[in-house]
Design a protein around this motif. Structure first.
Motif, PDB file in Angstrom:
ATOM      1  N   SER A 286     -59.783 -13.861  -5.050  1.00  0.00           N
ATOM      2  CA  SER A 286     -60.892 -12.898  -4.924  1.00  0.00           C
ATOM      3  C   SER A 286     -62.152 -13.443  -5.801  1.00  0.00           C
ATOM      4  O   SER A 286     -61.946 -14.320  -6.393  1.00  0.00           O
ATOM      5  CB  SER A 286     -60.431 -11.533  -5.590  1.00  0.00           C
ATOM      6  OG  SER A 286     -61.072 -10.555  -5.520  1.00  0.00           O
TER       7      SER A 286
ATOM      8  N   LYS B   5     -51.075  -9.301 -11.620  1.00  0.00           N
ATOM      9  CA  LYS B   5     -51.031 -10.653 -11.173  1.00  0.00           C
ATOM     10  C   LYS B   5     -51.754 -11.294 -12.696  1.00  0.00           C
ATOM     11  O   LYS B   5     -51.365 -12.355 -13.064  1.00  0.00           O
ATOM     12  CB  LYS B   5     -51.714 -11.222 -10.104  1.00  0.00           C
ATOM     13  CG  LYS B   5     -51.601 -12.770  -9.902  1.00  0.00           C
ATOM     14  CD  LYS B   5     -52.301 -12.830  -8.464  1.00  0.00           C
ATOM     15  CE  LYS B   5     -51.753 -12.374  -7.229  1.00  0.00           C
ATOM     16  NZ  LYS B   5     -52.306 -12.419  -5.694  1.00  0.00           N
ATOM     17  N   VAL B   6     -52.943 -10.854 -12.967  1.00  0.00           N
ATOM     18  CA  VAL B   6     -53.581 -11.287 -14.199  1.00  0.00           C
ATOM     19  C   VAL B   6     -52.889 -11.351 -15.573  1.00  0.00           C
ATOM     20  O   VAL B   6     -52.905 -11.784 -16.416  1.00  0.00           O
ATOM     21  CB  VAL B   6     -55.044 -10.598 -14.334  1.00  0.00           C
ATOM     22  CG1 VAL B   6     -55.796 -10.697 -15.601  1.00  0.00           C
ATOM     23  CG2 VAL B   6     -55.812 -10.604 -13.054  1.00  0.00           C
TER      24      VAL B   6
ATOM     25  N   CYS C 171     -56.077 -15.094  -7.982  1.00  0.00           N
ATOM     26  CA  CYS C 171     -56.129 -13.853  -7.188  1.00  0.00           C
ATOM     27  C   CYS C 171     -56.672 -13.972  -5.875  1.00  0.00           C
ATOM     28  O   CYS C 171     -56.626 -12.910  -5.029  1.00  0.00           O
ATOM     29  CB  CYS C 171     -56.855 -12.562  -8.115  1.00  0.00           C
ATOM     30  SG  CYS C 171     -56.236 -12.278  -9.463  1.00  0.00           S
TER      31      CYS C 171
ATOM     32  N   ARG D  36     -57.904  -1.124 -14.564  1.00  0.00           N
ATOM     33  CA  ARG D  36     -58.403  -1.044 -13.324  1.00  0.00           C
ATOM     34  C   ARG D  36     -59.442   0.137 -13.322  1.00  0.00           C
ATOM     35  O   ARG D  36     -59.109   1.077 -13.783  1.00  0.00           O
ATOM     36  CB  ARG D  36     -57.072  -0.680 -12.457  1.00  0.00           C
ATOM     37  CG  ARG D  36     -57.680  -0.455 -10.986  1.00  0.00           C
ATOM     38  CD  ARG D  36     -56.503   0.022 -10.154  1.00  0.00           C
ATOM     39  NE  ARG D  36     -56.828   0.400  -8.864  1.00  0.00           N
ATOM     40  CZ  ARG D  36     -57.027   1.661  -8.376  1.00  0.00           C
ATOM     41  NH1 ARG D  36     -56.909   2.720  -9.201  1.00  0.00           N
ATOM     42  NH2 ARG D  36     -57.501   1.979  -7.362  1.00  0.00           N
TER      43      ARG D  36
ATOM     44  N   ASP E 133     -57.388  -4.947  -7.025  1.00  0.00           N
ATOM     45  CA  ASP E 133     -56.474  -4.509  -8.120  1.00  0.00           C
ATOM     46  C   ASP E 133     -55.392  -5.475  -8.253  1.00  0.00           C
ATOM     47  O   ASP E 133     -54.506  -5.621  -7.417  1.00  0.00           O
ATOM     48  CB  ASP E 133     -55.903  -3.144  -7.476  1.00  0.00           C
ATOM     49  CG  ASP E 133     -54.821  -2.507  -8.838  1.00  0.00           C
ATOM     50  OD1 ASP E 133     -54.872  -3.210  -9.606  1.00  0.00           O
ATOM     51  OD2 ASP E 133     -53.968  -1.635  -8.258  1.00  0.00           O
ATOM     52  N   HIS E 134     -55.751  -6.307  -9.254  1.00  0.00           N
ATOM     53  CA  HIS E 134     -54.790  -7.634  -9.624  1.00  0.00           C
ATOM     54  C   HIS E 134     -54.326  -7.505 -10.958  1.00  0.00           C
ATOM     55  O   HIS E 134     -54.018  -8.592 -11.496  1.00  0.00           O
ATOM     56  CB  HIS E 134     -55.565  -8.812  -9.216  1.00  0.00           C
ATOM     57  CG  HIS E 134     -56.236  -8.870  -7.957  1.00  0.00           C
ATOM     58  ND1 HIS E 134     -55.449  -9.215  -6.925  1.00  0.00           N
ATOM     59  CD2 HIS E 134     -57.382  -9.004  -7.446  1.00  0.00           C
ATOM     60  CE1 HIS E 134     -56.426  -9.564  -5.812  1.00  0.00           C
ATOM     61  NE2 HIS E 134     -57.461  -9.194  -6.139  1.00  0.00           N
ATOM     62  N   CYS E 135     -54.152  -6.325 -11.571  1.00  0.00           N
ATOM     63  CA  CYS E 135     -53.615  -5.991 -13.015  1.00  0.00           C
ATOM     64  C   CYS E 135     -52.310  -6.905 -13.139  1.00  0.00           C
ATOM     65  O   CYS E 135     -52.439  -7.603 -13.984  1.00  0.00           O
ATOM     66  CB  CYS E 135     -53.654  -4.933 -13.236  1.00  0.00           C
ATOM     67  SG  CYS E 135     -55.198  -3.794 -13.402  1.00  0.00           S
TER      68      CYS E 135
ATOM     69  N   LYS F 213     -59.807 -16.068 -10.974  1.00  0.00           N
ATOM     70  CA  LYS F 213     -60.505 -15.535  -9.523  1.00  0.00           C
ATOM     71  C   LYS F 213     -59.661 -16.347  -8.390  1.00  0.00           C
ATOM     72  O   LYS F 213     -59.217 -15.729  -7.494  1.00  0.00           O
ATOM     73  CB  LYS F 213     -61.871 -15.674  -9.579  1.00  0.00           C
ATOM     74  CG  LYS F 213     -62.648 -14.681 -10.351  1.00  0.00           C
ATOM     75  CD  LYS F 213     -64.201 -14.602 -10.389  1.00  0.00           C
ATOM     76  CE  LYS F 213     -64.540 -16.036 -10.605  1.00  0.00           C
ATOM     77  NZ  LYS F 213     -66.129 -16.041 -10.721  1.00  0.00           N
TER      78      LYS F 213
ATOM     79  N   THR G  92     -60.438  -5.039 -11.367  1.00  0.00           N
ATOM     80  CA  THR G  92     -59.480  -5.525 -12.422  1.00  0.00           C
ATOM     81  C   THR G  92     -60.708  -6.071 -13.588  1.00  0.00           C
ATOM     82  O   THR G  92     -61.207  -6.837 -13.481  1.00  0.00           O
ATOM     83  CB  THR G  92     -58.659  -6.432 -12.097  1.00  0.00           C
ATOM     84  OG1 THR G  92     -57.829  -5.936 -11.090  1.00  0.00           O
ATOM     85  CG2 THR G  92     -57.815  -6.864 -13.344  1.00  0.00           C
TER      86      THR G  92
END
Length: 121
Positions: free
Chosen positions: A86, A104-105, A84, A50, A100-102, A81, A61
């Protein structure tokens, strides 16, 4: 006498010859085909971090270490994307997703069989 409406588009041929519609440079100096150069070296571990520095305090992210060609990296970035919800981009073999999707990714890439690791703080 009627005047034709302006299309407002780019003229694709000039005194320099044919122009590339993507990078807007003469075909001989086109950087589009050269942009999909070699991918950065990878050790098999996908690092997810992040970052906020230089982004006005907004979190991004960042995904590094995906050993893929440019087309498959773009396809994977679209999937990430969409998952997320986003926006984001792919630059120099690095995928950036807004927000901030750390976690989930990490879960998404681990489910696809990648070896993932959280980088940074």
């Amino acid at each position: 006498m009627k005047s034709r409406p302006s299309t407002g588009g780019l003229v694709y041929s000039t005194d320099a010859g044919r122009m590339c519609p993507s990078c807007r440079k003469p075909i001989a100096q086109c950087v589009c085909s050269k942009a999909a150069g070699p991918t950065p070296p990878a050790d098999g571990i996908v690092r997810i971090s992040r970052e906020t520095k230089g982004r006005g305090g907004k979190a991004v992210t960042v995904i590094r270490g995906l050993a893929m060609d440019a087309a498959s990296l773009e396809k994977l970035a679209r999937q990430i994307k969409a998952a997320c919800g986003s926006g984001g981009t792919v630059k120099d073999g690095v995928v950036e997703v807004q927000g901030d999707h750390c976690d989930k990714v990490m879960a998404l890439l681990a489910a696809q069989g990648h070896k993932v690791k959280r980088a940074g703080g």
